[in-house]
Structure formats: structure tokens, C-alpha cells
Design an enzyme around this catalytic site. Structure first.
Site, PDB file in Angstrom:
ATOM      1  N   HIS A 212       0.835  -1.203   0.000  1.00 40.45           N
ATOM      2  CA  HIS A 212       0.000   0.000   0.000  1.00 40.45           C
ATOM      3  C   HIS A 212       0.874   1.259   0.000  1.00 40.45           C
ATOM      4  CE1 HIS A 212      -3.306   2.588   0.409  1.00 40.45           C
ATOM      5  NE2 HIS A 212      -3.880   2.143   1.501  1.00 40.45           N
ATOM      6  N   HIS A 251      -2.347  -1.072 -11.384  1.00 41.62           N
ATOM      7  CA  HIS A 251      -3.210  -0.577 -10.313  1.00 41.62           C
ATOM      8  C   HIS A 251      -4.427  -1.487 -10.215  1.00 41.62           C
ATOM      9  CE1 HIS A 251      -5.775   2.061  -7.943  1.00 41.62           C
ATOM     10  NE2 HIS A 251      -4.656   2.649  -7.581  1.00 41.62           N
ATOM     11  N   ASP A 309       2.648   6.546  -8.091  1.00 36.40           N
ATOM     12  CA  ASP A 309       3.942   6.506  -7.405  1.00 36.40           C
ATOM     13  C   ASP A 309       5.120   6.809  -8.315  1.00 36.40           C
ATOM     14  OD1 ASP A 309       2.998   5.705  -4.740  1.00 36.40           O
ATOM     15  OD2 ASP A 309       2.269   3.951  -5.794  1.00 36.40           O
TER      16      ASP A 309
HETATM   17  N1  ACO Z   1       5.211  -5.132 -13.264  1.00 41.21           N
HETATM   18  C1  ACO Z   1       5.251  -6.312 -13.877  1.00 41.21           C
HETATM   19  N2  ACO Z   1       4.170  -7.079 -14.077  1.00 41.21           N
HETATM   20  C2  ACO Z   1       3.003  -6.608 -13.638  1.00 41.21           C
HETATM   21  C3  ACO Z   1       2.881  -5.372 -13.009  1.00 41.21           C
HETATM   22  C4  ACO Z   1       4.046  -4.620 -12.825  1.00 41.21           C
HETATM   23  N3  ACO Z   1       4.013  -3.446 -12.205  1.00 41.21           N
HETATM   24  N4  ACO Z   1       1.588  -5.163 -12.680  1.00 41.21           N
HETATM   25  C5  ACO Z   1       0.923  -6.244 -13.087  1.00 41.21           C
HETATM   26  N5  ACO Z   1       1.793  -7.113 -13.666  1.00 41.21           N
HETATM   27  C6  ACO Z   1       1.458  -8.404 -14.225  1.00 41.21           C
HETATM   28  C7  ACO Z   1       1.296  -9.409 -13.107  1.00 41.21           C
HETATM   29  O1  ACO Z   1       2.526 -10.055 -12.820  1.00 41.21           O
HETATM   30  C8  ACO Z   1       0.269 -10.335 -13.671  1.00 41.21           C
HETATM   31  O2  ACO Z   1       0.884 -11.299 -14.477  1.00 41.21           O
HETATM   32  P1  ACO Z   1       0.511 -12.864 -14.341  1.00 41.21           P
HETATM   33  O3  ACO Z   1      -0.940 -12.950 -14.715  1.00 41.21           O
HETATM   34  O4  ACO Z   1       1.440 -13.509 -15.292  1.00 41.21           O
HETATM   35  O5  ACO Z   1       0.750 -13.193 -12.901  1.00 41.21           O
HETATM   36  C9  ACO Z   1      -0.562  -9.445 -14.553  1.00 41.21           C
HETATM   37  O6  ACO Z   1       0.220  -8.313 -14.857  1.00 41.21           O
HETATM   38  C10 ACO Z   1      -1.823  -8.957 -13.863  1.00 41.21           C
HETATM   39  O7  ACO Z   1      -1.496  -8.738 -12.569  1.00 41.21           O
HETATM   40  P2  ACO Z   1      -2.576  -8.550 -11.480  1.00 41.21           P
HETATM   41  O8  ACO Z   1      -1.971  -8.802 -10.159  1.00 41.21           O
HETATM   42  O9  ACO Z   1      -3.838  -9.261 -11.854  1.00 41.21           O
HETATM   43  O10 ACO Z   1      -2.861  -7.045 -11.653  1.00 41.21           O
HETATM   44  P3  ACO Z   1      -3.614  -6.261 -10.642  1.00 41.21           P
HETATM   45  O11 ACO Z   1      -4.279  -5.241 -11.457  1.00 41.21           O
HETATM   46  O12 ACO Z   1      -4.454  -7.045  -9.756  1.00 41.21           O
HETATM   47  O13 ACO Z   1      -2.405  -5.730  -9.715  1.00 41.21           O
HETATM   48  C11 ACO Z   1      -0.944  -4.299  -8.682  1.00 41.21           C
HETATM   49  C12 ACO Z   1      -2.253  -4.466  -9.434  1.00 41.21           C
HETATM   50  C13 ACO Z   1      -0.896  -5.221  -7.436  1.00 41.21           C
HETATM   51  C14 ACO Z   1      -0.859  -2.858  -8.247  1.00 41.21           C
HETATM   52  C15 ACO Z   1       0.217  -4.675  -9.620  1.00 41.21           C
HETATM   53  O14 ACO Z   1       0.099  -3.943 -10.807  1.00 41.21           O
HETATM   54  C16 ACO Z   1       1.587  -4.428  -8.997  1.00 41.21           C
HETATM   55  O15 ACO Z   1       2.062  -5.274  -8.228  1.00 41.21           O
HETATM   56  N6  ACO Z   1       2.238  -3.283  -9.342  1.00 41.21           N
HETATM   57  C17 ACO Z   1       3.552  -2.973  -8.864  1.00 41.21           C
HETATM   58  C18 ACO Z   1       3.492  -2.350  -7.497  1.00 41.21           C
HETATM   59  C19 ACO Z   1       2.852  -0.959  -7.525  1.00 41.21           C
HETATM   60  O16 ACO Z   1       3.256  -0.041  -8.219  1.00 41.21           O
HETATM   61  N7  ACO Z   1       1.849  -0.785  -6.655  1.00 41.21           N
HETATM   62  C20 ACO Z   1       1.184   0.509  -6.485  1.00 41.21           C
HETATM   63  C21 ACO Z   1      -0.202   0.455  -6.941  1.00 41.21           C
HETATM   64  S1  ACO Z   1      -1.109   1.794  -6.362  1.00 41.21           S
HETATM   65  C22 ACO Z   1      -1.613   1.336  -4.831  1.00 41.21           C
HETATM   66  O17 ACO Z   1      -1.314   1.975  -3.894  1.00 41.21           O
HETATM   67  C23 ACO Z   1      -2.396   0.102  -4.672  1.00 41.21           C
END
Ligand code: ACO
Length: 369
Positions: A212, A251, A309
Site C-alpha cells: 500500500h 493498479h 507513485d
Molecule cells: N510489473 C510487472 N508485471 C506486472 C505489473 C508490474 N508493475 N503489474 C501487473 N503485472 C502483471 C502481473 O505479474 C500479472 O501477471 P501474471 O498474470 O502472469 O501473474 C498481470 O500483470 C496482472 O497482474 P494482477 O496482479 O492481476 O494485476 P492487478 O491489477 O491485480 O495488480 C498491482 C495491481 C498489485 C498494483 C500490480 O500492478 C503491482 O504489483 N504493481 C507494482 C506495485 C505498484 O506499483 N503498486 C502501487 C499500486 S497503487 C496502490 O497503492 C495500490
């Protein structure tokens, strides 16, 4: 059952509207980009807590009262002294709020109670930082706008108006963002009719988690590690090859680019145009370009875009905020939003009490080892 309650409505709220497909965010009907461009933190507090942006006179009163609340928090530093010994600034904020007397907390539902919490978080974060650096504490100046005074108390050059404006823009962008994990945690506690301080403590606890509040710092570390625009593609590719996620991208709600990323990119660009060094702005842009290309190749058809971010880290770096304080700064800002959620949840009168689907041992007839 939806994973992580995604898509489940847990409350009715008139605080913020997020359109994940279009990449839009409205706070009480106002586009976040217009707010970041046009108002400061105090105005957003007023918007969140009353539903309207303040008239000039009301803004002056709010500034005055928030200034007075900072002075009071500084006078109460003896109460918070144990908090300043904490190793981590968010632990310090939690310890400080927990020290607020119960007698005071009972009457904390109004505007003064909210100002007391917002002021205490800023004052304690600054005091913790100064103390951790072996520097004397800087007393608040109640005549200054909140953001400017906070930079002063931190010992960061607050005479540079462009920096103050940039930090204010970041605070406006971060003050509220729907029923995210920390706002939900605050709402759950408020729904039990516990006091606002306890609800904010719950928000703080949720924000502290690495999924978060910690991403801005991870983006900052990424920018540090990449160092130069020419290294971005190879560095990002290596990360993805190692199975790691790129901080600052993706996101849970936004499929399009997070509107706060655009607002903060533009705020950082204005800082740069004012002659302030913004060493990571060009790098963040290069990282965005390369990351979108690599993520697009890896996940065709899936829309993973820059989130708040990415440019938040570049902006805070340019303002001079130490990365150790990023989560504490986030908390001192988001508290405005949590307090609005707390009030809304209280007004609804309902106790948040979901259920789980039991997947454990079938009932046993007798005790077994
Ligand atoms: N880098 C690389 N791959 C990614 C990223 C990323 N930043 N974001 C998503 N993916 C990939 C995942 O690995 C996943 O692949 P898979 O199906 O082969 O496992 C696919 O894209 C979909 O991922 P999900 O987890 O379903 O995407 P979701 O939309 O649920 O996740 C999240 C969102 C957790 C924010 C993710 O994008 C992430 O971990 N980002 C990096 C961390 C980040 O910047 N977080 C801040 C978000 S803002 C806040 O405060 C919540």
C-alpha cells in the site's frame, strides 16, 4: 468470492469517484487534475470534510486553526516523547496518536478533532526526522500555510515557493482515493463507533504494508538504481526476466494511466521550469516509455499503465523529502481522507461485519489430538 474483495461494494460514499477504464478521479465532483493545479491541502481538507471548497474567509480560518493545532501538537511533544524514539517514522506516528488522552478522543468528531489529528501527524513526523538526524526540533509557525510550515519544521528550504507548491500538489493528489485498504480499515473501526484516533490508527497500520504505502519508496530505489535514462530499458528488462514487478506500474482499479500520475508529472515539470533541480523527472519519463513497451510485449492486451507513485517519487525527490519519510508523509496527507471516511461511515450507522466462507475441518464429534 472475488479475490481481495475486488468489485465488492462495502459502503456508499460521496467522497471520490474513480473511473478505472478512463483513468479519471473526481473528489466530491472535482477533477483531480484541476484540484492539483488549482488548490492546496487545506482546501482539499475543507472539500473532503464539508463537501465544498472554502470561500477565501473560510480558508483563512481553516489555515489559522490548523496552524494553532500544529502549535498545540508541538506543545504536547512531552506527551509524544516516547514516539520520537521509534525506529520507524510510521511507528512514531502510531505511538504518538496512541498517546492522545482518551478524554480528548471522546469529543473528537468535529472539525477541531480532525485538525488536531492532521496537525499532530505532521508535527510528529517532522520532529521524528529532526531527532533522527541529531538536529534540534523546529517550532511550528501558525501563520504559514500547512505545507510550507511542514517543510520548515523538517528543515527543508521552505523559502523556495516552487518546492512548497510541488509538495502541496502531491498532498492534494494523495489526500483521498476511494475505499482503498487503509480507508477501508479506518471505516471498519469507525463502524464499531470507536473514536476517530483509533480509526486513523487502523488506517496507518494498513498504509504501512508494502503493498500500500511503500511503493513510492520502491520507485525511488528503482530510479536510484537505474541512475540514467540510457540504462532504463536493460534494467527494466532484467527485473521482468527475474519475475519481479515494476513498482509504479499497474493498479487494482485503473486500467488506463492513473490520472494522478499525469497531475504529478505536470507538477514536477512546473518545478523544473521554475529552475529547481528535478533529477528524476526525465528518468521517470524514460522508465515509463520503456516499461510500457516491455509490459506491452509481455502482456499483450492487458493494460498496465503508470500509477501515482512513478511521478510521486520523482517529485518528492525534487522537493528534498527524504525517502525514509515517504510513508509518513503519505499518512500525514491521507489522514484527511480517512477522517472523511470515518465521518461518512459513522453517519451510515451500520457496523461493517462481512462473513467468510468456511473451508476448514468438518465438525468433529469429540476432541482429537
Ligand atoms: N510489473 C510487472 N508485471 C506486472 C505489473 C508490474 N508493475 N503489474 C501487473 N503485472 C502483471 C502481473 O505479474 C500479472 O501477471 P501474471 O498474470 O502472469 O501473474 C498481470 O500483470 C496482472 O497482474 P494482477 O496482479 O492481476 O494485476 P492487478 O491489477 O491485480 O495488480 C498491482 C495491481 C498489485 C498494483 C500490480 O500492478 C503491482 O504489483 N504493481 C507494482 C506495485 C505498484 O506499483 N503498486 C502501487 C499500486 S497503487 C496502490 O497503492 C495500490
Amino acid at each position: 468470492m472475488p479475490n481481495g474483495l475486488r468489485g465488492v461494494f462495502v459502503a456508499e460514499s460521496s467522497l471520490s469517484y474513480l473511473d478505472g477504464e478512463r483513468g479519471e478521479l473526481f473528489i466530491r465532483g472535482h477533477d483531480i487534475r484541476a484540484l492539483v493545479e488549482g488548490v492546496g491541502f487545506e482546501e482539499v481538507c475543507c472539500l473532503l470534510w464539508t463537501g465544498r471548497l472554502p470561500e477565501p474567509r473560510a480558508l483563512r480560518c481553516l489555515r489559522r486553526d490548523l496552524g494553532a493545532a500544529r502549535v498545540r501538537a508541538a506543545e504536547d511533544m512531552w506527551l509524544f516523547s516516547v514516539a520520537l524514539d521509534a525506529e520507524d517514522p510510521v511507528d512514531a506516528l502510531q505511538a504518538a496518536l496512541a498517546c492522545l488522552p482518551a478524554s480528548e478522543r471522546r469529543g473528537d468528531t468535529g472539525r477541531d478533532g480532525k485538525l488536531r489529528i492532521v496537525a499532530a501527524l505532521a508535527v510528529v513526523a517532522a520532529a521524528w526526522w529532526r531527532r533522527s538526524q541529531g538536529q534540534p526540533l523546529v517550532a511550528p509557525d501558525p501563520a504559514l500555510p500547512h505545507c510550507e510550515d511542514w517543510l520548515r519544521m523538517l528543515g527543508i528550504d521552505s523559502m523556495r515557493a516552487a518546492r512548497v507548491r510541488a509538495l502541496d500538489a502531491w498532498m492534494v493528489a494523495l489526500a483521498e482515493h476511494g475505499t482503498n485498504a487503509s480507508a477501508f480499515a479506518a471505516r471498519v473501526v469507525a463502524s464499531t463507533r470507536a473514536d476517530s484516533v483509533s480509526a486513523v490508527l487502523a488506517g496507518l497500520a494498513a498504509l504501512k504494508g508494502t503493498l500500500h504505502g511503500g511503493i513510492t519508496r520502491r520507485v525511488h530505489s528503482m530510479l536510484d538504481a537505474i541512475g540514467d535514462t540510457g540504462n532504463a530499458a536493460a534494467w527494466l528488462e532484467r527485473e521482468l526476466e527475474s519475475g519481479r514487478r515494476l513498482p509504479g506500474f499497474g493498479h487494482p482499479i485503473y486500467r488506463a494511466r492513473d490520472p494522478r500520475a499525469a497531475a504529478l508529472e505536470s507538477a514536477a515539470a512546473q518545478l523544473s521550469a521554475a529552475g529547481e533541480p528535478t533529477r528524476y523527472l526525465a528518468l521517470a519519463r524514460a522508465v515509463e516509455r520503456e516499461a510500457l513497451r516491455l509490459l506491452g510485449e509481455r502482456y499483450p492486451g492487458r493494460r498496465i499503465a503508470a500509477n501515482v507513485d512513478l511521478y510521486g517519487a520523482a517529485l518528492l525527490d525534487a522537493v528534498g523529502l527524504p525517502p525514509e519519510l515517504f510513508i509518513a508523509a503519505f499518512a500525514a496527507t491521507r489522514a484527511a481522507g480517512w477522517l472523511a471516511h470515518v465521518e461518512e461511515q459513522r453517519a451510515s450507522g451500520s457496523l461493517l461485519r462481512p462473513e467468510h466462507r468456511y473451508v476448514g475441518q468438518a465438525p468433529l464429534r469429540r476432541l482429537t489430538a
